[in-house]
Design a protein around this motif. Sequence first.
Motif, PDB file in Angstrom:
ATOM      1  N   ARG A   8     -25.904  13.228   9.072  1.00  0.00           N
ATOM      2  CA  ARG A   8     -25.915  14.104   9.901  1.00  0.00           C
ATOM      3  C   ARG A   8     -26.499  15.792   9.601  1.00  0.00           C
ATOM      4  NH1 ARG A   8     -28.257  10.657  13.631  1.00  0.00           N
ATOM      5  NH2 ARG A   8     -26.370   9.877  14.191  1.00  0.00           N
ATOM      6  N   LEU A   9     -27.328  16.318   9.075  1.00  0.00           N
ATOM      7  CA  LEU A   9     -28.258  17.116   8.560  1.00  0.00           C
ATOM      8  C   LEU A   9     -28.662  17.994   9.838  1.00  0.00           C
ATOM      9  CD1 LEU A   9     -29.451  14.912   5.019  1.00  0.00           C
ATOM     10  CD2 LEU A   9     -26.806  15.975   5.471  1.00  0.00           C
ATOM     11  N   TYR A  10     -29.682  18.564   9.020  1.00  0.00           N
ATOM     12  CA  TYR A  10     -30.700  19.625   9.107  1.00  0.00           C
ATOM     13  C   TYR A  10     -31.055  19.050  10.701  1.00  0.00           C
ATOM     14  CZ  TYR A  10     -33.547  23.339   9.335  1.00  0.00           C
ATOM     15  OH  TYR A  10     -34.631  24.553  10.211  1.00  0.00           O
ATOM     16  N   SER A  12     -30.001  17.727  13.242  1.00  0.00           N
ATOM     17  CA  SER A  12     -29.258  17.489  14.200  1.00  0.00           C
ATOM     18  C   SER A  12     -28.311  18.160  14.809  1.00  0.00           C
ATOM     19  CB  SER A  12     -27.703  16.359  13.243  1.00  0.00           C
ATOM     20  OG  SER A  12     -26.596  17.529  12.589  1.00  0.00           O
ATOM     21  N   SER A  27     -31.589  13.697  13.129  1.00  0.00           N
ATOM     22  CA  SER A  27     -31.178  14.168  11.953  1.00  0.00           C
ATOM     23  C   SER A  27     -32.378  14.022  10.383  1.00  0.00           C
ATOM     24  CB  SER A  27     -29.819  13.383  10.573  1.00  0.00           C
ATOM     25  OG  SER A  27     -29.387  13.347   9.479  1.00  0.00           O
ATOM     26  N   ASN A  28     -31.918  15.764   9.838  1.00  0.00           N
ATOM     27  CA  ASN A  28     -33.649  15.969   8.779  1.00  0.00           C
ATOM     28  C   ASN A  28     -35.144  15.278   8.961  1.00  0.00           C
ATOM     29  OD1 ASN A  28     -33.162  17.257   6.334  1.00  0.00           O
ATOM     30  ND2 ASN A  28     -33.448  14.992   4.842  1.00  0.00           N
ATOM     31  N   ASP A  43     -34.272  10.565  10.680  1.00  0.00           N
ATOM     32  CA  ASP A  43     -33.872   9.682  11.562  1.00  0.00           C
ATOM     33  C   ASP A  43     -33.596   9.592  12.569  1.00  0.00           C
ATOM     34  OD1 ASP A  43     -31.042   7.969  12.416  1.00  0.00           O
ATOM     35  OD2 ASP A  43     -29.722   8.840  11.398  1.00  0.00           O
TER      36      ASP A  43
END
Length: 82
Positions: A8-10, A12, A27-28, A43
């Motif tokens: 779970r990145l930028y 999220s 995510s991202n 995602d």
Amino acid sequence: MEASPRPRLYHSTALLLIDGRVLVGGSNPHIGYNFSGVEFPTDLSLETFQPPYLATQYDPLRPRIIQVHANIPSSGVWVKIQ
């Protein structure tokens, strides 16, 4: 605790649900929603996380709302917690 199987990145997000679980998602996001061919694809999935403190063995220790006032002020909800 186990880590999420999805990174779970930028961009999220996480939301605390009324039953104590945590809803996490997204995510991202790449330009044009790139779902493949990159290390961390876009995602859009959701998953729930159930913290260990929600186990029934901890029921006696968890705070409980025991009263909600009928007259709710415009700035929020008055509750009594035991």
